[in-house]
Every structure is written in structure tokens, then in C-alpha cells.
Motif scaffolding. Structure first.
Motif, mmCIF file in Angstrom:
data_model
loop_
_atom_site.group_PDB
_atom_site.id
_atom_site.type_symbol
_atom_site.label_atom_id
_atom_site.label_comp_id
_atom_site.label_asym_id
_atom_site.label_seq_id
_atom_site.Cartn_x
_atom_site.Cartn_y
_atom_site.Cartn_z
ATOM 1 N N PRO A 185 61.995 -37.374 -16.224
ATOM 2 C CA PRO A 185 62.642 -37.524 -17.535
ATOM 3 C C PRO A 185 63.807 -38.494 -17.415
ATOM 4 O O PRO A 185 64.643 -38.358 -16.532
ATOM 5 C CB PRO A 185 63.144 -36.111 -17.852
ATOM 6 N N LYS A 199 55.843 -42.145 -22.165
ATOM 7 C CA LYS A 199 54.926 -41.227 -21.497
ATOM 8 C C LYS A 199 54.658 -40.022 -22.382
ATOM 9 O O LYS A 199 55.586 -39.363 -22.836
ATOM 10 C CB LYS A 199 55.517 -40.776 -20.168
ATOM 11 N N ILE A 200 53.402 -39.761 -22.651
ATOM 12 C CA ILE A 200 53.079 -38.555 -23.402
ATOM 13 C C ILE A 200 52.026 -37.757 -22.656
ATOM 14 O O ILE A 200 51.345 -38.277 -21.769
ATOM 15 C CB ILE A 200 52.566 -38.840 -24.830
ATOM 16 N N SER A 201 51.902 -36.507 -23.011
ATOM 17 C CA SER A 201 50.858 -35.662 -22.441
ATOM 18 C C SER A 201 49.850 -35.348 -23.524
ATOM 19 O O SER A 201 50.224 -35.126 -24.661
ATOM 20 C CB SER A 201 51.443 -34.339 -21.962
ATOM 21 N N TYR A 213 63.693 -33.369 -22.574
ATOM 22 C CA TYR A 213 62.786 -33.847 -21.535
ATOM 23 C C TYR A 213 61.843 -34.958 -21.967
ATOM 24 O O TYR A 213 61.051 -35.431 -21.174
ATOM 25 C CB TYR A 213 61.948 -32.682 -21.004
ATOM 26 N N ASN A 216 47.796 -37.892 -13.756
ATOM 27 C CA ASN A 216 48.494 -36.740 -13.225
ATOM 28 C C ASN A 216 47.603 -35.520 -13.441
ATOM 29 O O ASN A 216 47.305 -35.172 -14.563
ATOM 30 C CB ASN A 216 49.794 -36.603 -14.017
ATOM 31 N N SER A 217 47.177 -34.888 -12.368
ATOM 32 C CA SER A 217 46.199 -33.819 -12.530
ATOM 33 C C SER A 217 46.404 -32.722 -11.495
ATOM 34 O O SER A 217 47.093 -32.903 -10.502
ATOM 35 C CB SER A 217 44.797 -34.410 -12.410
ATOM 36 N N LEU A 239 56.911 -29.394 -15.697
ATOM 37 C CA LEU A 239 57.166 -30.752 -15.198
ATOM 38 C C LEU A 239 57.066 -30.862 -13.694
ATOM 39 O O LEU A 239 56.820 -31.941 -13.164
ATOM 40 C CB LEU A 239 58.557 -31.213 -15.641
ATOM 41 N N ARG A 267 54.298 -28.428 -20.977
ATOM 42 C CA ARG A 267 53.848 -28.825 -19.650
ATOM 43 C C ARG A 267 54.916 -28.454 -18.629
ATOM 44 O O ARG A 267 56.101 -28.634 -18.859
ATOM 45 C CB ARG A 267 53.652 -30.333 -19.635
ATOM 46 N N TRP A 310 56.739 -36.140 -23.013
ATOM 47 C CA TRP A 310 55.830 -35.729 -21.933
ATOM 48 C C TRP A 310 55.664 -34.222 -21.842
ATOM 49 O O TRP A 310 54.632 -33.717 -21.439
ATOM 50 C CB TRP A 310 56.374 -36.300 -20.620
ATOM 51 N N ILE A 311 56.701 -33.485 -22.201
ATOM 52 C CA ILE A 311 56.662 -32.042 -21.970
ATOM 53 C C ILE A 311 55.719 -31.319 -22.932
ATOM 54 O O ILE A 311 55.277 -30.218 -22.660
ATOM 55 C CB ILE A 311 58.093 -31.450 -22.035
ATOM 56 N N GLN A 333 51.687 -29.912 -11.091
ATOM 57 C CA GLN A 333 50.785 -30.954 -11.538
ATOM 58 C C GLN A 333 49.794 -30.375 -12.532
ATOM 59 O O GLN A 333 49.038 -29.481 -12.205
ATOM 60 C CB GLN A 333 50.043 -31.545 -10.352
ATOM 61 N N GLY A 334 49.846 -30.896 -13.748
ATOM 62 C CA GLY A 334 48.857 -30.516 -14.745
ATOM 63 C C GLY A 334 48.737 -29.029 -14.996
ATOM 64 O O GLY A 334 47.643 -28.504 -15.037
ATOM 65 N N GLN A 335 49.852 -28.351 -15.166
ATOM 66 C CA GLN A 335 49.810 -26.922 -15.436
ATOM 67 C C GLN A 335 50.756 -26.659 -16.594
ATOM 68 O O GLN A 335 51.773 -27.336 -16.727
ATOM 69 C CB GLN A 335 50.294 -26.193 -14.196
ATOM 70 N N TYR A 345 72.143 -22.789 -9.383
ATOM 71 C CA TYR A 345 70.872 -22.636 -10.101
ATOM 72 C C TYR A 345 70.007 -21.547 -9.487
ATOM 73 O O TYR A 345 69.635 -21.643 -8.308
ATOM 74 C CB TYR A 345 70.149 -23.980 -10.077
ATOM 75 N N PHE A 392 61.248 -23.827 -12.573
ATOM 76 C CA PHE A 392 61.389 -24.536 -13.838
ATOM 77 C C PHE A 392 60.697 -23.762 -14.959
ATOM 78 O O PHE A 392 61.259 -23.529 -16.033
ATOM 79 C CB PHE A 392 60.788 -25.932 -13.719
#
Lengths: 123, 173, 626
Positions: free
Chosen positions: B33, C383-385, A82, C299-300, A39, A37, A85-86, A42-44, B102, A53
Motif C-alpha cells: 500500500p 492495483k485492484i483485486s 489500504y 498474485n495467487s 494483504l 483481501r 487492492w484490499i 497470498q490470494g486469501q 503491535y 493482519f
């Protein structure tokens, strides 16, 4: 002549196998990137994103593949940095037992209900 | 009777869902995170900003000091805002500031430093952004505090401000 | 001016809800035949006021009246007229007003179209629908008033997000809402039928029309959203398993299940409880979707401005509806005789039960996948996806038996049947397996799994195709719908297996060679438009077969709000789409391009259109299959 032929064949074979492994690592890379994912978007997925990133992650995944890390090790690396979630494909763990197993249980349960409502007789 | 128990269970289930959704509303849907426990410093090789030589990470964090690693870029607007705070931090002799530039254009980055001053004792170049990933960063600016045992003990996402500055100073005591 | 008219019409509309409820309750206890004419007029009046309110919002958008906060937030004077109008429902407040408009329209249509139904049933449906309507009125007026007044009046608006300026997205919300709101009628009607103990064959025939209407619109609405994602989001996919998409898929699954069950109820009184549960679930899931999307809990990609107050309101409203329907269901529903409910295993009913079983499984996967992260986050702060791999793993394997059942089910007779033409069924099955094996062996490395997956899709395809041509249109809508569903799956499968994708960085004047051709970046052209400036890349693509394609992807720099978007250029042919999009790379002189060849893309849209056509034909069909 024969020797030349033999050389040619070996040459082609080597070339072929090389290009094949290239293709393979490219495929593996894409597969991994699609499962990560992005981060800051949004949702990509990282694969679909061109953000800073995502570009960094693309490079690092490529590097890790060249270093000989397996798909799992790369996920592990990213998870450590991370968090869960990632990853788009949550691994089966105590956090996700319900997520993975509940639909399957419901499927069995539904099957039982359907079965009970049917008359099954053999003639 | 059977129906009543069934109804009761369903009602309980929906009440449970309601509570979850209600609480979920108050949680942010933006993911940050977190740093849950101390992490080891990653090992890496980077290029120096001025000398353009390669440096090993072990040589960067050599002294028995607190280190602060700050990820910045000249194109990042909040970095400009937090720069005075970094300048103020750099006056503190007990810590060393390391900058991680960066995904930047080197000329622009140098202009940025010339214009606003250099708070860092050393700046590393992260042209591809991969070093930032090693630190678990996902954007700019981000700031990490590294203790004397060479562990990352704290991280700040986004620009530092006066309040966070106080927090950092407390940490160093 | 328009502001005040719009606002006060809304208040009048709400007041009418109460008057209408009072009048219809009085009428309910009246012994007259048929509903009082007053009720009909009041219902029309309510619709009338909502449409006045809606029109005045459109007017404010067209005139760019920035004294209206909604217009200020979502419009701009330089925007083309078409998008000024579509901007009306492209935002949270306006889209809710549209919801309300469709709600009031549908209940009015329901009243005038249900003359032959029992009076009490009609009035109760109206009352349940008024509960929903009042809820939406309060929601609109309290938390998302589209007519908030701004002073001092701003000179210019903030503009509409450029990615929303797209023809598919302009018509997507109205169509989708027709589907969602249609399900509200089904909800009210089924609750009313339960209280009146009217769940019968007659009811099935009457409610089937409404099910079909909302099913057709929901199908089309989902497709439009998907088309929008494909053309506008710029990474070549058409379905991302994003929460917002899942949320529209869930009521579609229950509605599809319901559509099939009602066919059973049309013929014999069976499955009554299940049908009521599905009717309730469809609307509850639509509302649940509204909650998940509008509250910002997820989250979308598609985010509405979120505001916790709105979230809490919809949440409470949602659970009021859930408990209301639960209460009514348990108080009034009488189960009919158990033995009559039983179904012989080899019959059309049994195959419909199995269809429901799978559809409910797919629903549970999507529902759990979408909401599980919320539960986990609240309970354990982890939190997970949950992304595409999860859905693919759990859904794809189950498609295989599902497709086989779908091919065989329609062959069976009602009540009790025997398998006829066993021979041809088996032959077709073998042909499908061989066909997919040989096609796949030529094309891809992963033969085995894909063969297993594609052969049932082919099987369905052949069997329905045969029905279409040989069976003399015995049940044309069903054949068309099943046929197009197999076409849909085949196009999706081949699309995903055979897609070619190249991502690379390229400068103007450079050529990039890949094993199947060459991409040549010829030149860059700059253009000025009224609300954006654009940079157009001219690309020439040669493929090995000597075909040349010119593609012109575009980067648009919109001025209000300042946003850069990439517009993909897509050339569509019957066989494949060629897709090219370019992206700016910060601080570099080259562009990042993504070139894709996507086979059978257009067939995905065609099959969905055909699928809804099947629904439409069934709606228009007068005689029912006996």
C-alpha cells in the motif's frame, strides 16, 4: 395471569428481535470479511485467514459495525487506508468500467452473431 | 478487403496484449500500500505502555515537533535488527519517537526494551492491532513520519536501515 | 550418473525433433501411400528419450541425489517414498519435463491411431506438434533445466512444501497435463486440417476422440485440484476463483464448447471457422495459463518460484504460436457457402450455438476478471483485486437461462424440429419452481432469488433424469453428462445456501454451545512422525438430534522446511461433510477452531466423476446417433 402472559410475550419478542439483530450483524460482518483481501497472505480473504493482519481487520470491522457504520462506509474506510487492492469486489468506477461492462457487451455481441446465423421463419 | 482490416485489428490487439504482459512481468506481484498524498492523523484512544492509563491521540502529538511513529513487536525478528537505528534516531532532539507495540505480550515487550534500550519518548499498546489499521499499516515493522501540521507525510514498510536513516534525516532538515 | 543420462537424453530428444521434422517434410512430398515407417520409429524414439530422462529424474528423487539441484530444492531424505516420487512433478522443472513427456507420447499415439486419415494431414499435424515440442525442449534446457549439477554435494535437501504433500495433489498435475497437452493435439490437428482443407465430417469424427480425451482429463484434473484445496488449504472452500484455478477453467470452457460444435460438424459441414477458432483458442488458453502461473505475474495462493527469464520465454513462445495460427487461419481457411451455414432456429444446432454463446460469455468473464488487473496496473499503475463477488455477480444470473436451454436443447432434432411433448415440458417446469420454492422456504430467508436460481437446476435435473430412465438410453452419454451437470450445480447451490459455519476460540476441556449443538474440546495429543511432529485435538460434537461425531483435527510441524500446517478432519456422509480445523493462536493458550457442516459435499465430487464418465462413454461409443 394475562399480565404475566403479556410480559412473557413482550420479553420473548424483545429477546427475539435482539438475537435477530445479532445474527444480522454477524452475517454482515462475515459478508464484509469475505470481501476483504488479506494483504500479507497470498490470494486469501481476511475471513479465511488467521494471520495477525487478518485478526486485526476482523476486530476493526466488528468495531465499525457496532459503531453503526454501513457496509459501504466500512469499505470506504479500508480503501482509504489500504487502497483499492484490499477489496475483492471492485466498485464500478472509471478504473473498472471495462472490467464490468466488457463481458456484458461481449454477451450482447455474441447474441447478435448467433441471431444472424439463425434462420427465423414463422410458419 | 474486409478480412484484411479484420486481420490487421486482431494483430494490433495481440501486439497490445504482448506489450502489456511484457511490462507486467517487470512489475512486482506483491502489493505494497502506497502513501500517495499526505494523510491526516487518525484520532484514537490508546493505553500507555508503562502507566497503563488511557491517552488521547491529540495529547500524544501535542508538541510543535516532527514525530516518528514506529510499529514494533517483540516477536518480530526484523524489529530487533532495526532497533539500533531507532536508538540512533532518538538522539536527535528535534524529533519525538512514538512506539506502537503491535499485538504483543506485554512482558515480552518489556524484556525486549530492557534488553535493547528504549528509543521511544512514549510507547502505546496496540493489543488488538486495530490502531495499526488506523494508520494503514499491515505488518511490523512500519514507520511513519508526521510533520508539524500533524499530517503523515512518509511511510516506510519493513525495517529501517542506514540508507533509510539518511533519508529520514534529510526529510527532517 | 542419472543426472547426465537425463540431461543427454533431453538433448537427444531435441535433436530428434529436427531429424524427425526433416524426414517428415521429405515424406510429405513423397507420393507413397501412408507415412514412412521411419517417421513412426523416430517419433517413438523421441518419446523413449524423454521417458528415459523423466525416469532418471524420478530415480534421482527416489535416491535423494542432492547433486541434482531440483532434487535438492524439493526433496528431503525423511520424506515418504510416495511423496519423493510425486515430488518429481511437484516443482517447476519436473512438471515441465512431464509436459514434454505427455507431448511426445500423445503425438506418437496420434500417429499410430490415425491410419485411415490422409497422409499429408497426419504429417502436417506432426510438424505443428514438433514446433510445440521444440519450444518446450528449448524452454526446459534454457531456463529450467531439471538436471543442474550442484557441487559440493549438499548433505540434505530443502524439502517439499508440506501443503503439497497430499495424495490428490500427487496425481493432480499428471491428469491436468494430459488434458492441457491433449488440447495441443487438437491445435496441431486443426491447423493441419485447415491447410489441407480437410475440415469435414470425417475430420470431426476423428478429432472428436481427442477432444473427448482432453476434456475428460481436464475435468478430472480440475476436480483433483479442487479436492486438494478443500482438504489441504484448511478453510473449507473448494473453489476460490483464484487465478490458478481460473486458468484451468478457461480451456475447459472452450473445450466444452468445442465438444458440442464438433457434434454439429459430424453431421453437416457448418460452423467450420468457429470450430477452428475454438481448437486454436483452447490450446492458446492452456499456454496462456502456463504463462500466467509460471511467470509469477499474478498474485495467487499457488505460487511457483518465479523467474522473469522464464516468463519472457513463455510469453514469446505463446505469441509465436498465436501469430502462427493466425497466419495459417487467414491464409488457408476458405469459408464455405454462407447460406449452407445458416441454421434453423428450432433445431439442435441452434441450441448448440446458444450453448456456445453462454460458454463464451462465461469464458470472457473469467478471462477478463483474471487478466484485467494486469492491464490496469500497466496502463494506469492502479492495483485492484478481482475476487469471488465479481465472478458470482456476472456468472450466476446467466446460469438461469443457460440451464433452461440446456434442458430443452437435447430434446430438439437435428436440422429442423418441432417441439414435442410441450405439455410435459411445461409441467416439469412448474413442478421445479414449486419444489424449489417449498424446499427453500423451509430453509433460508432469501427465498426469492434462490428459487429463481434453483428451479432451472431442478428442471434440468428432472428432465435429464426422465431421459435416463424412460428414453431407453437413446443417447446415454449425453444424458449422463447433462444429468450430472445438473447434479453438480444443485449440490454446489445447496452447499452454499445451507452451509453452517462456526468460528471460535476454545481451550482444552472447554465446551462451546451453539444453537444447533455443542462442541467439546476433550484433549490434546502429541505425536512424532518421521518428517513432522503433530498435535492432535480430540473434539466431540453433539448435535441437537442426538448425533455424536468425533473429530480430530491436527496441527503438523514439519521439520523440512519448518512449516506449521493445519490438517482439517473431515467426516463425510452422503448428506453432509462435517469439517473441523484448528489453528494456533500466537501467544495464547486457546486454539482457534473452524467448524463447518457442508451439505452434499461428496455429491460435488460424485457429479464431476459422473460427468467425466459421460465423456468416457461417449468416447467408447461406436455408433453415432443418426
Amino acid at each position: 395471569m394475562k399480565i404475566i402472559k403479556l410480559f412473557l410475550i413482550i420479553f420473548i419478542l424483545i429477546n427475539f428481535s435482539q438475537s435477530k439483530s445479532d445474527v444480522k450483524s454477524e452475517e454482515l460482518k462475515n459478508k464484509i470479511l469475505k470481501n476483504i483481501r488479506c494483504l500479507i497472505c497470498q490470494g486469501q480473504s481476511v475471513y479465511d485467514s488467521e494471520s495477525d493482519f487478518a485478526l486485526s481487520i476482523k476486530l476493526i470491522v466488528e468495531k465499525k459495525i457496532n459503531d453503526g457504520l454501513s457496509e459501504k462506509q466500512i469499505y470506504e474506510f479500508l480503501r482509504e487506508k489500504y487502497g483499492e487492492w484490499i477489496l475483492y469486489d471492485p466498485e464500478l468506477s472509471k478504473n473498472t468500467y471495462i472490467l464490468w461492462l466488457l463481458p456484458l457487451l461481449l454477451f450482447l455481441f455474441g447474441g447478435a452473431i448467433v441471431y444472424m446465423n439463425l434462420i427465423i421463419k414463422k410458419k | 478487403m474486409k478480412n484484411k482490416i479484420f486481420l490487421f485489428i486482431i494483430i494490433l490487439f495481440f501486439i497490445f496484449c504482448f506489450i502489456i504482459f511484457y511490462k507486467g512481468l517487470n512489475n512486482s506481484n506483491i502489493y505494497i500500500p502506497k502513501l500517495n498524498n499526505k494523510k491526516d492523523l487518525p484520532i484514537f484512544i490508546a493505553r500507555d505502555f508503562y502507566l497503563e492509563t488511557e491517552v488521547n491521540s491529540e495529547k500524544i502529538f501535542l508538541d510543535n515537533n516532527f514525530y516518528i511513529l514506529n510499529i514494533w513487536a517483540s516477536w518480530c525478528v526484523p524489529c530487533r535488527k532495526e532497533h539500533p537505528i531507532l536508538m540512533e534516531l532518538s538522539r536527535n532532539k528535534s524529533i519525538k519517537l512514538i512506539g506502537l507495540n503491535y499485538r504483543d505480550n506485554l512482558n515480552n515487550a518489556k524484556k525486549f526494551i530492557d534488553e535493547l534500550g528504549n528509543p521511544y519518548s512514549q510507547i502505546l499498546i496496540d493489543e488488538e492491532g486495530t490502531l495499526a489499521v488506523e494508520f494503514g499499516a499491515y505488518g511490523v515493522p512500519e514507520t511513519f513520519i508526521i510533520d508539524k501540521n500533524k499530517k503523515i507525510i512518509k511511510k516506510f514498510i519493513g525495517p529501517l536501515n542506514q540508507k533509510l536513516l539518511k533519508e529520514i534525516k534529510l526529510f527532517l532538515k | 550418473m542419472a543426472n547426465q543420462i537425463g540431461y543427454y537424453s533431453l538433448i537427444l530428444g531435441l535433436a530428434l525433433s529436427f531429424i524427425l521434422s526433416a524426414v517428415s517434410i521429405k515424406d510429405f512430398y513423397n507420393n507413397n501411400q501412408g507415412i514412412n515407417q521411419k517417421v513412426l520409429s523416430l517419433s517413438f524414439l523421441q518419446f523413449f528419450f524423454v521417458i528415459i530422462s523423466f525416469l532418471s529424474l524420478i530415480l534421482s528423487f527416489v535416491n535423494s541425489d542432492f547433486s541434482n539441484e531440483t532434487v535438492f530444492n524439493n526433496s528431503h531424505t525423511t520424506k515418504p517414498l510416495f511423496y519423493k516420487i510425486s515430488g518429481t512433478w511437484g516443482n517447476h522443472e519436473g512438471s515441465l519435463l512431464l509436459w514434454l513427456l505427455v507431448l511426445t507420447l500423445f503425438i506418437f499415439l496420434f500417429l499410430i491411431k490415425s491410419n485411415e486419415q490422409p497422409k499429408k494431414y497426419r504429417i502436417l499435424t506432426l510438424l505443428f506438434q514438433q514446433v510445440i515440442i521444440i519450444g518446450f525442449f528449448l524452454f526446459l534446457l534454457k531456463t529450467s533445466n531439471p538436471f543442474n549439477y550442484l557441487f559440493p554435494i549438499p548433505k540434505e535437501g530443502l524439502g517439499l512444501n508440506p501443503i503439497l504433500q497430499d495424495p490428490a495433489l500427487a496425481i493432480h498435475p499428471p491428469i491436468l497435463y494430459l488434458g492441457y497437452v491433449g488440447s495441443s493435439i487438437i491445435f496441431s490437428a486443426s491447423l493441419s486440417a485447415v491447410t489441407q482443407n480437410y475440415v469435414s465430417k470425417e475430420w470431426a469424427q476423428h478429432i472428436k476422440k481427442w477432444i473427448l480425451i482432453s476434456w475428460i482429463f481436464l475435468t478430472l484434473g480440475i476436480m483433483l485440484g479442487s479436492i486438494w484445496a478443500y482438504y489441504e488449504l484448511g478453510w473449507g472452500g473448494f473453489w476460490f476463483w483464484d487465478p490458478v484455478e481460473n486458468v484451468s477453467l478457461m480451456p475447459w470452457l472452450t473445450l466444452t464448447a468445442l465438444l458440442h460444435c464438433v457434434l454439429v460438424l459430424e453431421r453437416r459441414v457448418a460452423l467450420t471457422s468457429w470450430i477452428i477458432i475454438l481448437s486454436i483458442a483452447t490450446f492458446i488458453l492452456s499456454m496462456c495459463g502456463t504463462f500466467l502461473v509460471r511467470s509469477g505475474i499474478l498474485n495467487s495462493v499457488h505460487t511457483f518460484a518465479n523467474d522473469p527469464e522464464r516468463g519472457i520465454f513463455i510469453l514469446i513462445f505463446l505469441f509465436v504460436l498465436i501469430f502462427l495460427s493466425l497466419g495459417i487461419f487467414f491464409l488457408f481457411h476458405k469459408e464455405n457457402n454462407k447460406n449452407l451455414d445458416k441454421i434453423f432456429w428450432l433445431s439442435k444446432e441452434a441450441s448448440i450455438l446458444i450453448n456456445n454463446w453462454f460458454l463464451m460469455y462465461f469464458l470472457s468473464v473469467v478471462l477478463i476478471g483474471t487478466t484485467y488487473p494486469i492491464f490496469l496496473d500497466v496502463i494506469s499503475a492502479q492495483k485492484i483485486s478481482v475476487g469471488p463477488p465479481f465472478y458470482h455477480k456476472l456468472i450466476v444470473p446467466f446460469l438461469i437461462p443457460f440451464l433452461v436451454f440446456m434442458s430443452l436443447g437435447p430434446k430438439l432434432n437435428w436440422i429442423k424440429s418441432k417441439v414435442e411433448n410441450k405439455f410435459s415440458l411445461i409441467i416439469f417446469f412448474i413442478i421445479s419452481i414449486f419444489l424449489s420454492f417449498f424446499i427453500l422456504r423451509k430453509l433460508t430467508p432469501g427465498v426469492l432469488f434462490n428459487t429463481v436460481l434453483i428451479s432451472p437446476a431442478f428442471y434440468l435435473f428432472f428432465i435429464t433424469a426422465k431421459d435416463l430412465f424412460i428414453k431407453k438410453f437413446k443417447n446415454l452419454p449425453q444424458s449422463i453428462a447433462h444429468f450430472s451437470f445438473s447434479m453438480l450445480l444443485l449440490s454446489i447451490l445447496f452447499n452454499s445456501i445451507l452451509s453452517l459455519e462456526i468460528i471460535t476460540n476454545i481451550k482444552v476441556g472447554e465446551k462451546y454451545n451453539f444453537d444447533k449443538g455443542q462442541i467439546f474440546f476433550q484433549k490434546l495429543e502429541k505425536n512424532k512422525n518421521s518428517n513432522y511432529n503433530s498435535v492432535i485435538g480430540h473434539f466431540k460434537i453433539n448435535n441437537n438430534k442426538g448425533k455424536i461425531i468425533y473429530l480430530k483435527p491436527e496441527l503438523r510441524i514439519y521439520n523440512q522446511p519448518v512449516t506449521i500446517t493445519s490438517e482439517a478432519d473431515i467426516k463425510t456422509t452422503l448428506l453432509a461433510d462435517t469439517f473441523l480445523v484448528m489453528n494456533l493462536v500466537k501467544g495464547k493458550e486457546y486454539f482457534n477452531i473452524r467448524y463447518q457442516v457442508k451439505p452434499f459435499m461428496i455429491w460435488i465430487w460424485i457429479s464431476v466423476l459422473l460427468l467425466s464418465l459421460g465423456g468416457l462413454m461417449s468416447l467408447l461409443k461406436k455408433k453415432y446417433e443418426k
